[in-house]
Write a protein that holds these residues in place. Structure first.
Motif, PDB file in Angstrom:
ATOM      1  N   PHE A  67       1.113  -1.017   0.052  1.00 13.87           N
ATOM      2  CA  PHE A  67      -0.261   0.242  -0.517  1.00 13.87           C
ATOM      3  C   PHE A  67       0.622   1.433  -0.083  1.00 13.87           C
ATOM      4  N   MET A  68       1.955   1.226   0.759  1.00 10.72           N
ATOM      5  CA  MET A  68       3.079   2.615   0.733  1.00 10.72           C
ATOM      6  C   MET A  68       3.564   2.827  -0.634  1.00 10.72           C
ATOM      7  N   GLY A  69       3.294   1.450  -1.688  1.00 13.42           N
ATOM      8  CA  GLY A  69       4.340   1.990  -2.984  1.00 13.42           C
ATOM      9  C   GLY A  69       2.900   2.196  -3.408  1.00 13.42           C
ATOM     10  N   TRP A  70       1.625   1.814  -3.778  1.00 13.86           N
ATOM     11  CA  TRP A  70       0.621   2.598  -3.917  1.00 13.86           C
ATOM     12  C   TRP A  70       0.608   3.799  -3.604  1.00 13.86           C
ATOM     13  N   GLY A  71       0.470   4.152  -2.595  1.00 22.85           N
ATOM     14  CA  GLY A  71       0.379   5.484  -2.418  1.00 22.85           C
ATOM     15  C   GLY A  71       1.590   6.258  -2.443  1.00 22.85           C
ATOM     16  N   PHE A  72       2.184   6.024  -2.816  1.00 20.80           N
ATOM     17  CA  PHE A  72       3.673   6.135  -3.179  1.00 20.80           C
ATOM     18  C   PHE A  72       3.856   7.049  -4.326  1.00 20.80           C
ATOM     19  N   TYR A  73       3.280   6.250  -5.640  1.00 18.27           N
ATOM     20  CA  TYR A  73       3.822   5.557  -6.954  1.00 18.27           C
ATOM     21  C   TYR A  73       2.459   6.943  -7.548  1.00 18.27           C
ATOM     22  N   MET A  74       0.919   7.090  -6.651  1.00 12.69           N
ATOM     23  CA  MET A  74      -0.213   8.419  -6.653  1.00 12.69           C
ATOM     24  C   MET A  74       0.479   9.429  -6.585  1.00 12.69           C
ATOM     25  N   MET A  75       1.362  10.033  -6.114  1.00 14.09           N
ATOM     26  CA  MET A  75       2.096  11.097  -6.075  1.00 14.09           C
ATOM     27  C   MET A  75       2.597  11.680  -6.552  1.00 14.09           C
ATOM     28  N   HIS A  76       4.281  10.465  -6.599  1.00 10.43           N
ATOM     29  CA  HIS A  76       4.934  10.514  -7.292  1.00 10.43           C
ATOM     30  C   HIS A  76       4.626  10.970  -8.692  1.00 10.43           C
ATOM     31  N   GLY A  77       4.188  10.081  -9.333  1.00 11.88           N
ATOM     32  CA  GLY A  77       3.737  10.128 -10.414  1.00 11.88           C
ATOM     33  C   GLY A  77       3.020  11.723 -10.825  1.00 11.88           C
ATOM     34  N   CYS A  78       2.466  11.916 -10.181  1.00 10.30           N
ATOM     35  CA  CYS A  78       2.128  13.541 -10.574  1.00 10.30           C
ATOM     36  C   CYS A  78       2.844  14.311 -10.468  1.00 10.30           C
ATOM     37  N   LEU A  79       4.284  14.716  -9.271  1.00  8.98           N
ATOM     38  CA  LEU A  79       5.476  15.578  -9.210  1.00  8.98           C
ATOM     39  C   LEU A  79       5.854  15.290 -10.994  1.00  8.98           C
ATOM     40  N   GLN A  80       6.009  13.978 -11.206  1.00  5.47           N
ATOM     41  CA  GLN A  80       6.455  13.582 -11.966  1.00  5.47           C
ATOM     42  C   GLN A  80       6.365  14.402 -14.224  1.00  5.47           C
ATOM     43  N   VAL A  81       5.388  13.945 -14.020  1.00  5.97           N
ATOM     44  CA  VAL A  81       4.181  15.182 -14.770  1.00  5.97           C
ATOM     45  C   VAL A  81       4.184  17.002 -14.638  1.00  5.97           C
ATOM     46  N   PHE A  82       4.385  16.616 -13.776  1.00  5.19           N
ATOM     47  CA  PHE A  82       4.407  18.590 -13.479  1.00  5.19           C
ATOM     48  C   PHE A  82       6.066  19.127 -13.917  1.00  5.19           C
ATOM     49  N   ALA A  83       6.749  18.230 -13.068  1.00  8.44           N
ATOM     50  CA  ALA A  83       8.412  17.746 -13.640  1.00  8.44           C
ATOM     51  C   ALA A  83       8.701  18.196 -15.605  1.00  8.44           C
ATOM     52  N   SER A  84       8.000  17.195 -16.195  1.00  7.59           N
ATOM     53  CA  SER A  84       7.851  16.648 -17.556  1.00  7.59           C
ATOM     54  C   SER A  84       7.560  18.191 -17.867  1.00  7.59           C
ATOM     55  N   GLU A  85       6.710  19.093 -17.182  1.00  9.06           N
ATOM     56  CA  GLU A  85       6.104  20.503 -17.972  1.00  9.06           C
ATOM     57  C   GLU A  85       6.782  21.584 -18.479  1.00  9.06           C
ATOM     58  N   LEU A  86       7.646  21.327 -16.735  1.00 10.86           N
ATOM     59  CA  LEU A  86       8.850  22.234 -16.383  1.00 10.86           C
ATOM     60  C   LEU A  86       9.544  23.744 -18.410  1.00 10.86           C
TER      61      LEU A  86
END
Length: 404
Positions: free
Chosen positions: A316-335
């Motif tokens: 569950f920690m991995g599931w939650g981590f990538y829910m948040m981290h995946g969003c941050l990766q998309v924001f970073a890809s749009e810098l």
């Protein structure tokens, strides 16, 4: 979200080249957590403490981090796919050399080389994915690239425990080294037929402009700070998982590998569910729910339940981590568009700097405050981080994007 009329053809579907990129991220991720389940045996063989042996994770992460600005610039200047293959070869060779190490300093040096090799793969894989797929499908495509990485983490952690019980930690590094070298050949052959969207940059002034574009975006400091904290609070825990299990009387390396692999299984669940949860929760909801899941599971692990509960908790920690981290990766890809590899490499730089600090912070906290208090403190930080990111991050168009 439906593609807009007039979008380029590659925005309409996920290109086949994404599968080659996923293979590269899978190969690099095999080695990331390979030593964690066998650290107690490494410490015993070289006569060092488990805290000292946990420094391997910090060395790998620190090297991965500091090499990122160089790798990102090199990828934007000379070509992402070419650099990725070279780094896979270096990673495989470093693992084989690690298996042959005759002293703790030599093994430490090979982990530094492995960090350099791994540092040229995953962030560039994310950048290539972002080049090939439009913004409306990017989080799903990144999810597929992450699936490769999560599968690598899963097999690397679980297989290293099994191999460690049979062949020892040297066998773990030898087997993984050979597999990564073979994978580098497959990736090189796969990229030969792949149509990559953006030619490599060869202009240093364009690179300098890319850095200015990245750091002029208000999302940059939030994204990079957030992934640093993520790396510290979540990935900093992993070198201590086997030691926690040893304290409970579970001395099997296979059990430690299974528990750590639970995190990667959770990451795979994220990649399979992101297309369903994203429309329902939205980006803000994904970050809040993901951070809350991570915080809750850190609290569960803090109380030292049996290994089966810990394995489920890390899932569950991995599931939650990538829910948040995946969003941050998309924001970073749009810098930035023109310096996207640089932006994603800086994202990885701060993330792995967090992983460098994490084991040190956990070790200090456990020795001075105790395991329970330390894990609960990091749990509270993660929950707060989800709300802060949801409040402060905004969808913005890159300053160097083509006019609509």
């Amino acid at each position: 979200m439906k593609p807009q009329a007039g979008s380029p053809p590659h925005d309409q579907r996920i290109p086949p080249a994404i599968n080659v990129i996923a293979l590269a991220s899978f190969s690099a991720s095999l080695s990331a957590r390979a030593l964690d389940p066998v650290l107690p045996h490494v410490a015993e063989d070289f006569g060092v403490t488990i805290a000292t042996a946990a420094g391997f994770s910090a060395a790998f992460a620190f090297t991965f981090a500091i090499i990122q600005p160089v790798m990102g610039a090199a990828a934007d200047l000379f070509g992402k796919a070419r650099l990725m293959v070279v780094c896979l070869v270096l990673l495989g060779v470093a693992n084989v050399l690690g298996a042959l190490s005759t002293s703790f300093p030599l093994l430490f040096a090979t982990r530094i080389l492995a960090g350099i090799g791994s540092g040229g793969v995953f962030p560039i894989a994310l950048s290539l994915t972002s080049d090939l797929v439009g913004a409306e499908k990017r989080q799903v495509a990144i999810g597929r690239t992450l699936a490769g990485a999560m599968t690598g983490n899963l097999l690397g952690a679980s297989a290293s425990g099994l191999i460690g019980d049979l062949l020892g930690w040297r066998g773990v590094l030898a087997v993984l080294g050979v597999l990564v070298i073979l994978a580098s050949v497959a990736v090189a052959l796969g990229f030969r037929g792949a149509a990559l969207a953006r030619p490599p940059k060869t202009n240093l002034s364009a690179l300098r402009h890319g850095y200015r574009t990245i750091f002029s975006n208000p999302n940059a400091r939030i994204c990079y700070s957030a992934v640093f904290i993520e790396g510290c609070c979540v990935l900093g825990l992993f070198p201590f998982v086997a030691a926690f299990l040893f304290d409970l009387g579970e001395t099997s390396l296979s059990i430690a590998g299974i528990v750590i692999a639970g995190f990667a299984v959770g990451g795979l669940f994220y990649t399979m569910s992101v297309s369903r949860f994203l429309p329902r929760l939205g980006v803000k909801g994904m970050m809040i729910v993901g951070a809350a899941l991570v915080g809750l599971q850190l609290a569960v692990v803090a109380f030292g339940p049996g290994w089966k509960i810990q394995a489920l908790s890390l899932l569950f920690m991995g599931w939650g981590f990538y829910m948040m981290h995946g969003c941050l990766q998309v924001f970073a890809s749009e810098l930035s568009v023109e310096a996207r590899a640089t932006a994603m490499s800086l994202h990885s730089f701060f993330f792995f700097m967090g992983q460098t600090v994490g084991p040190i912070a956990y070790g200090f906290g456990i020795e001075n405050l105790g395991k329970l208090q330390t894990l609960l403190m990091f749990a509270a930080v993660m929950v707060a981080l989800g709300f802060v990111c949801a409040r402060l991050l905004r969808q913005t168009r890159p300053a160097d994007a083509n006019p609509a």
